[in-house]
Design a protein around this motif. Structure first.
Motif, PDB file in Angstrom:
ATOM      1  N   SER A 115       1.037  -0.486   0.144  1.00  0.00           N
ATOM      2  CA  SER A 115      -0.229  -0.452   0.145  1.00  0.00           C
ATOM      3  C   SER A 115       0.339   1.061  -0.106  1.00  0.00           C
ATOM      4  CB  SER A 115      -0.777  -0.096   1.269  1.00  0.00           C
ATOM      5  OG  SER A 115      -1.541   1.407   1.240  1.00  0.00           O
ATOM      6  N   THR A 116       1.018   2.298  -1.322  1.00  0.00           N
ATOM      7  CA  THR A 116       1.559   3.174  -1.189  1.00  0.00           C
ATOM      8  C   THR A 116       1.195   4.237   0.005  1.00  0.00           C
ATOM      9  OG1 THR A 116       2.198   2.856  -3.096  1.00  0.00           O
ATOM     10  CG2 THR A 116       2.763   5.130  -2.807  1.00  0.00           C
ATOM     11  N   ALA A 117       0.176   4.290  -0.437  1.00  0.00           N
ATOM     12  CA  ALA A 117      -0.950   4.885   0.818  1.00  0.00           C
ATOM     13  C   ALA A 117      -0.446   5.084   2.869  1.00  0.00           C
ATOM     14  CB  ALA A 117      -2.027   5.351   1.153  1.00  0.00           C
ATOM     15  N   VAL A 118      -0.064   3.293   2.308  1.00  0.00           N
ATOM     16  CA  VAL A 118      -0.020   3.425   3.951  1.00  0.00           C
ATOM     17  C   VAL A 118       1.117   4.304   4.338  1.00  0.00           C
ATOM     18  CG1 VAL A 118       0.605   1.394   5.481  1.00  0.00           C
ATOM     19  CG2 VAL A 118      -2.014   2.187   4.940  1.00  0.00           C
ATOM     20  N   ALA A 119       2.338   3.144   2.815  1.00  0.00           N
ATOM     21  CA  ALA A 119       3.359   3.766   3.146  1.00  0.00           C
ATOM     22  C   ALA A 119       3.989   5.086   3.192  1.00  0.00           C
ATOM     23  CB  ALA A 119       3.948   3.084   2.027  1.00  0.00           C
ATOM     24  N   ASP A 120       3.776   5.709   2.513  1.00  0.00           N
ATOM     25  CA  ASP A 120       3.474   7.277   2.592  1.00  0.00           C
ATOM     26  C   ASP A 120       2.849   8.097   3.778  1.00  0.00           C
ATOM     27  OD1 ASP A 120       4.531   6.951  -0.084  1.00  0.00           O
ATOM     28  OD2 ASP A 120       2.636   7.776  -0.847  1.00  0.00           O
ATOM     29  N   ALA A 121       2.268   7.804   4.631  1.00  0.00           N
ATOM     30  CA  ALA A 121       2.015   8.065   5.291  1.00  0.00           C
ATOM     31  C   ALA A 121       2.834   7.472   6.474  1.00  0.00           C
ATOM     32  CB  ALA A 121       0.399   7.268   6.144  1.00  0.00           C
ATOM     33  N   VAL A 122       3.665   6.573   6.830  1.00  0.00           N
ATOM     34  CA  VAL A 122       4.764   6.077   7.859  1.00  0.00           C
ATOM     35  C   VAL A 122       5.606   7.089   7.657  1.00  0.00           C
ATOM     36  CG1 VAL A 122       6.407   4.553   8.482  1.00  0.00           C
ATOM     37  CG2 VAL A 122       3.617   3.611   7.560  1.00  0.00           C
ATOM     38  N   ARG A 123       6.058   7.473   6.207  1.00  0.00           N
ATOM     39  CA  ARG A 123       7.531   8.098   5.527  1.00  0.00           C
ATOM     40  C   ARG A 123       7.232   9.269   6.127  1.00  0.00           C
ATOM     41  NH1 ARG A 123       7.164   4.521   0.804  1.00  0.00           N
ATOM     42  NH2 ARG A 123       9.311   2.856   1.872  1.00  0.00           N
ATOM     43  N   GLU A 124       5.374   9.667   6.587  1.00  0.00           N
ATOM     44  CA  GLU A 124       5.620  11.089   6.244  1.00  0.00           C
ATOM     45  C   GLU A 124       6.022  11.181   8.115  1.00  0.00           C
ATOM     46  OE1 GLU A 124       4.843  15.358   6.612  1.00  0.00           O
ATOM     47  OE2 GLU A 124       5.814  13.537   5.015  1.00  0.00           O
ATOM     48  N   GLN A 125       5.523  10.717   9.079  1.00  0.00           N
ATOM     49  CA  GLN A 125       5.070  10.559  10.704  1.00  0.00           C
ATOM     50  C   GLN A 125       6.866  10.929  10.768  1.00  0.00           C
ATOM     51  OE1 GLN A 125       5.992   7.900  13.003  1.00  0.00           O
ATOM     52  NE2 GLN A 125       6.050   9.345  14.779  1.00  0.00           N
ATOM     53  N   LYS A 126       7.803   9.816  10.278  1.00  0.00           N
ATOM     54  CA  LYS A 126       9.201   9.671  10.443  1.00  0.00           C
ATOM     55  C   LYS A 126       9.423  10.926  10.064  1.00  0.00           C
ATOM     56  CE  LYS A 126       8.706   5.284  12.564  1.00  0.00           C
ATOM     57  NZ  LYS A 126       7.999   5.146  13.783  1.00  0.00           N
ATOM     58  N   ARG A 127       9.271  11.334   9.044  1.00  0.00           N
ATOM     59  CA  ARG A 127      10.081  12.275   8.431  1.00  0.00           C
ATOM     60  C   ARG A 127      10.041  14.035  10.119  1.00  0.00           C
ATOM     61  NH1 ARG A 127       9.138  10.934   3.193  1.00  0.00           N
ATOM     62  NH2 ARG A 127       6.801  11.729   2.956  1.00  0.00           N
ATOM     63  N   THR A 128       8.382  13.944   9.700  1.00  0.00           N
ATOM     64  CA  THR A 128       8.222  15.016  10.704  1.00  0.00           C
ATOM     65  C   THR A 128       8.918  14.636  11.776  1.00  0.00           C
ATOM     66  OG1 THR A 128       5.961  14.903   9.914  1.00  0.00           O
ATOM     67  CG2 THR A 128       6.047  16.078  12.320  1.00  0.00           C
ATOM     68  N   PHE A 129       9.152  13.696  12.447  1.00  0.00           N
ATOM     69  CA  PHE A 129       9.512  13.155  13.773  1.00  0.00           C
ATOM     70  C   PHE A 129      11.258  13.806  13.771  1.00  0.00           C
ATOM     71  CE2 PHE A 129      12.274  10.161  16.359  1.00  0.00           C
ATOM     72  CZ  PHE A 129      12.164  11.037  17.504  1.00  0.00           C
ATOM     73  N   GLN A 130      12.075  13.464  12.428  1.00  0.00           N
ATOM     74  CA  GLN A 130      13.541  13.572  12.180  1.00  0.00           C
ATOM     75  C   GLN A 130      13.441  14.844  12.469  1.00  0.00           C
ATOM     76  OE1 GLN A 130      13.929  11.095   9.636  1.00  0.00           O
ATOM     77  NE2 GLN A 130      13.706   9.196  10.323  1.00  0.00           N
ATOM     78  N   GLY A 131      13.099  15.421  12.012  1.00  0.00           N
ATOM     79  CA  GLY A 131      12.983  17.007  11.404  1.00  0.00           C
ATOM     80  C   GLY A 131      12.621  18.016  13.072  1.00  0.00           C
ATOM     81  N   TYR A 132      11.464  17.057  13.690  1.00  0.00           N
ATOM     82  CA  TYR A 132      11.601  17.641  15.307  1.00  0.00           C
ATOM     83  C   TYR A 132      12.788  17.476  16.058  1.00  0.00           C
ATOM     84  CZ  TYR A 132       9.861  17.743  20.106  1.00  0.00           C
ATOM     85  OH  TYR A 132      10.110  18.243  21.327  1.00  0.00           O
ATOM     86  N   VAL A 133      13.484  16.217  15.763  1.00  0.00           N
ATOM     87  CA  VAL A 133      14.916  15.955  16.200  1.00  0.00           C
ATOM     88  C   VAL A 133      15.746  17.640  15.878  1.00  0.00           C
ATOM     89  CG1 VAL A 133      16.675  14.785  16.938  1.00  0.00           C
ATOM     90  CG2 VAL A 133      14.175  13.551  17.020  1.00  0.00           C
ATOM     91  N   ALA A 134      15.530  17.096  14.511  1.00  0.00           N
ATOM     92  CA  ALA A 134      16.487  18.384  13.489  1.00  0.00           C
ATOM     93  C   ALA A 134      16.387  19.473  14.576  1.00  0.00           C
ATOM     94  CB  ALA A 134      16.732  18.246  12.364  1.00  0.00           C
ATOM     95  N   ARG A 135      15.325  19.658  14.428  1.00  0.00           N
ATOM     96  CA  ARG A 135      15.239  21.596  15.318  1.00  0.00           C
ATOM     97  C   ARG A 135      15.935  21.596  16.510  1.00  0.00           C
ATOM     98  NH1 ARG A 135      10.908  21.152  12.259  1.00  0.00           N
ATOM     99  NH2 ARG A 135       9.107  20.316  14.630  1.00  0.00           N
ATOM    100  N   LEU A 136      15.927  20.154  17.216  1.00  0.00           N
ATOM    101  CA  LEU A 136      16.377  20.553  18.972  1.00  0.00           C
ATOM    102  C   LEU A 136      17.432  20.859  19.095  1.00  0.00           C
ATOM    103  CD1 LEU A 136      13.570  17.739  20.503  1.00  0.00           C
ATOM    104  CD2 LEU A 136      14.581  20.443  20.782  1.00  0.00           C
ATOM    105  N   VAL A 137      17.861  19.476  17.662  1.00  0.00           N
ATOM    106  CA  VAL A 137      19.252  19.920  17.970  1.00  0.00           C
ATOM    107  C   VAL A 137      20.143  21.095  17.462  1.00  0.00           C
ATOM    108  CG1 VAL A 137      21.617  18.594  16.679  1.00  0.00           C
ATOM    109  CG2 VAL A 137      19.599  17.135  17.620  1.00  0.00           C
ATOM    110  N   ALA A 138      19.634  22.119  16.685  1.00  0.00           N
ATOM    111  CA  ALA A 138      19.980  22.596  16.142  1.00  0.00           C
ATOM    112  C   ALA A 138      19.580  24.371  17.490  1.00  0.00           C
ATOM    113  CB  ALA A 138      19.336  23.865  15.100  1.00  0.00           C
ATOM    114  N   ASP A 139      18.666  24.377  18.198  1.00  0.00           N
ATOM    115  CA  ASP A 139      18.931  24.839  19.209  1.00  0.00           C
ATOM    116  C   ASP A 139      20.101  24.533  20.196  1.00  0.00           C
ATOM    117  OD1 ASP A 139      16.807  25.604  17.906  1.00  0.00           O
ATOM    118  OD2 ASP A 139      14.533  24.990  19.362  1.00  0.00           O
ATOM    119  N   ALA A 140      20.319  22.885  20.524  1.00  0.00           N
ATOM    120  CA  ALA A 140      20.956  22.791  20.954  1.00  0.00           C
ATOM    121  C   ALA A 140      22.490  23.523  20.637  1.00  0.00           C
ATOM    122  CB  ALA A 140      21.276  21.113  21.303  1.00  0.00           C
ATOM    123  N   GLY A 141      22.582  23.820  19.617  1.00  0.00           N
ATOM    124  CA  GLY A 141      23.946  23.766  18.919  1.00  0.00           C
ATOM    125  C   GLY A 141      25.043  23.152  18.826  1.00  0.00           C
TER     126      GLY A 141
END
Length: 194
Positions: A115-141
């Motif tokens: 299911s492409t739709a399911v795979a896309d939804a899962v990948r989007e959540q993982k990308r969003t989480f990775q983006g959240y962590v990346a922002r925190l890492v940048a904030d931490a310097g």
């Protein structure tokens, strides 16, 4: 008759509980109908297919995950504390009696290849989480390369906790995150060379 928004929420909530407890493929739409108290005809007027319902459940899970992370990081006063709060959030989640691992990883394992739709939804959540962590890492310097390392620790902790049946993985991942943070944020003259 309940309105469309309420019916949709009821179906998503019921499907989420069933899918998480039993697995997506093991749950038929009749079980969702019974748990939600919504007729099959109404369910199919709200969701054109089971895949569409699964994607709606994954979006719901994304909101639950994001809200949980936000609540866990609320008391934190620094980016470092917000990063470590991720692992505290995981520890609390792993201790819940119905913990069965990451719903996104579980669903992708069941349906990601078909299911492409399911795979896309899962990948989007993982990308969003990775983006959240990346922002925190940048904030931490800290260097950007630290973000995917921390995200992998969190993802690995979820899988390990589910398979091992113990919440200890969150504690171990948090300790590893602290070590990585300490190494990444040291002044340049104090950094260890590989």
């Amino acid at each position: 008759m309940i309105d469309e928004k309420t019916a949709r929420e009821d179906v998503v909530r019921a499907a989420d509980e069933l899918f998480y407890a039993r697995g997506v493929q093991a749950v038929g739409m009749d079980a969702v109908r019974t748990a939600a108290g919504v007729s099959l005809k109404r369910i199919y007027s709200l969701f054109a297919s089971k895949d569409e319902l699964i994607v709606a459940v994954l979006r719901h899970r994304t909101q639950v995950w994001d809200n949980g992370l936000a609540a866990a990081s609320e008391p934190a006063t620094t980016a470092r504390e917000r990063i470590l709060a991720i692992f505290d959030f995981l520890d609390a989640w792993f201790r819940e009696p119905d913990f069965r691992g990451c719903a996104f990883i579980n669903t992708h394992g069941e349906l990601g290849a078909s299911s492409t739709a399911v795979a896309d939804a899962v990948r989007e959540q993982k990308r969003t989480f990775q983006g959240y962590v990346a922002r925190l890492v940048a904030d931490a310097g800290a260097p950007p390369a630290l973000a995917p390392q921390l995200a992998i620790l969190a993802e690995g902790a979820q899988t390990t906790a589910a398979i091992a049946g113990t919440p200890e993985a969150a504690h171990h991942a948090r300790a590893a995150a602290e070590t990585l943070l300490d190494a990444a944020i040291r002044p340049a003259g104090e950094r260890m060379t590989p």
